[in-house]
Design a protein around this motif. Structure first.
Motif, PDB file in Angstrom:
ATOM      1  N   TYR A  24       0.861  -1.180   0.000  1.00  0.00           N
ATOM      2  CA  TYR A  24       0.000   0.000   0.000  1.00  0.00           C
ATOM      3  C   TYR A  24       0.897   1.230   0.000  1.00  0.00           C
ATOM      4  N   LEU A  25       0.887   1.945  -1.128  1.00  0.00           N
ATOM      5  CA  LEU A  25       1.733   3.122  -1.300  1.00  0.00           C
ATOM      6  C   LEU A  25       0.889   4.331  -1.701  1.00  0.00           C
ATOM      7  N   SER A  26      -0.365   4.372  -1.267  1.00  0.00           N
ATOM      8  CA  SER A  26      -1.230   5.488  -1.643  1.00  0.00           C
ATOM      9  C   SER A  26      -0.653   6.795  -1.114  1.00  0.00           C
ATOM     10  N   ASN A  27      -0.692   7.815  -1.964  1.00  0.00           N
ATOM     11  CA  ASN A  27      -0.202   9.161  -1.646  1.00  0.00           C
ATOM     12  C   ASN A  27       1.280   9.205  -1.255  1.00  0.00           C
ATOM     13  N   ALA A  28       2.045   8.178  -1.597  1.00  0.00           N
ATOM     14  CA  ALA A  28       3.489   8.164  -1.321  1.00  0.00           C
ATOM     15  C   ALA A  28       4.204   9.095  -2.295  1.00  0.00           C
ATOM     16  N   ALA A  48      -0.293   8.383  -5.679  1.00  0.00           N
ATOM     17  CA  ALA A  48       1.153   8.474  -5.443  1.00  0.00           C
ATOM     18  C   ALA A  48       1.802   9.433  -6.445  1.00  0.00           C
ATOM     19  N   TYR A  49       2.928   9.980  -6.068  1.00  0.00           N
ATOM     20  CA  TYR A  49       3.669  10.926  -6.892  1.00  0.00           C
ATOM     21  C   TYR A  49       4.963  10.263  -7.350  1.00  0.00           C
ATOM     22  N   LEU A  50       5.016   9.924  -8.668  1.00  0.00           N
ATOM     23  CA  LEU A  50       6.165   9.230  -9.239  1.00  0.00           C
ATOM     24  C   LEU A  50       6.786  10.023 -10.386  1.00  0.00           C
TER      25      LEU A  50
END
Length: 109
Positions: A24-28, A48-50
């Motif tokens: 779970y990497l939401s909003n990472a 997430a911001y990638l």
């Protein structure tokens, strides 16, 4: 792995080859991170911001990428089969050689 890393800041981190399947990497914040060859299959990355991340050859099959910012990301050779990309921002992203079979795009930008 199933790890809960929601909201974590890993910008510019070297995560090459890491196994984060079903994580779970939401909003990472993974902007500028090196995720080349990483296993993110089934991961939940909503919001997430990638931006500018290197995901060369990564496995994102069946991942949830709704609302993800992938602007200027390197997605060459990425496995996105079965991924959910609704609302994803892909401006300037390199998708050369990516596996896009069964991808749900919805309103990907």
């Amino acid at each position: 792995s199933g790890a809960n890393l929601s909201g974590v800041c890993l910008s510019d981190a070297n995560l090459s080859g890491v196994c984060l399947s079903d994580a779970y990497l939401s909003n990472a914040d993974l902007s500028g991170a090196n995720l080349s060859g990483a296993n993110l299959s089934g991961a939940y990355l909503s919001g997430a911001y990638l931006s500018d991340a290197d995901l060369t050859g990564a496995n994102l099959s069946n991942a949830s990428l709704s609302g993800v910012n992938l602007s200027d990301a390197n997605l060459s050779g990425v496995n996105l089969s079965g991924a959910y990309l609704s609302g994803a921002y892909l401006s300037g992203a390199d998708l050369s050689g990516a596996n896009l079979s069964g991808v749900y795009r919805g309103e990907a930008i």
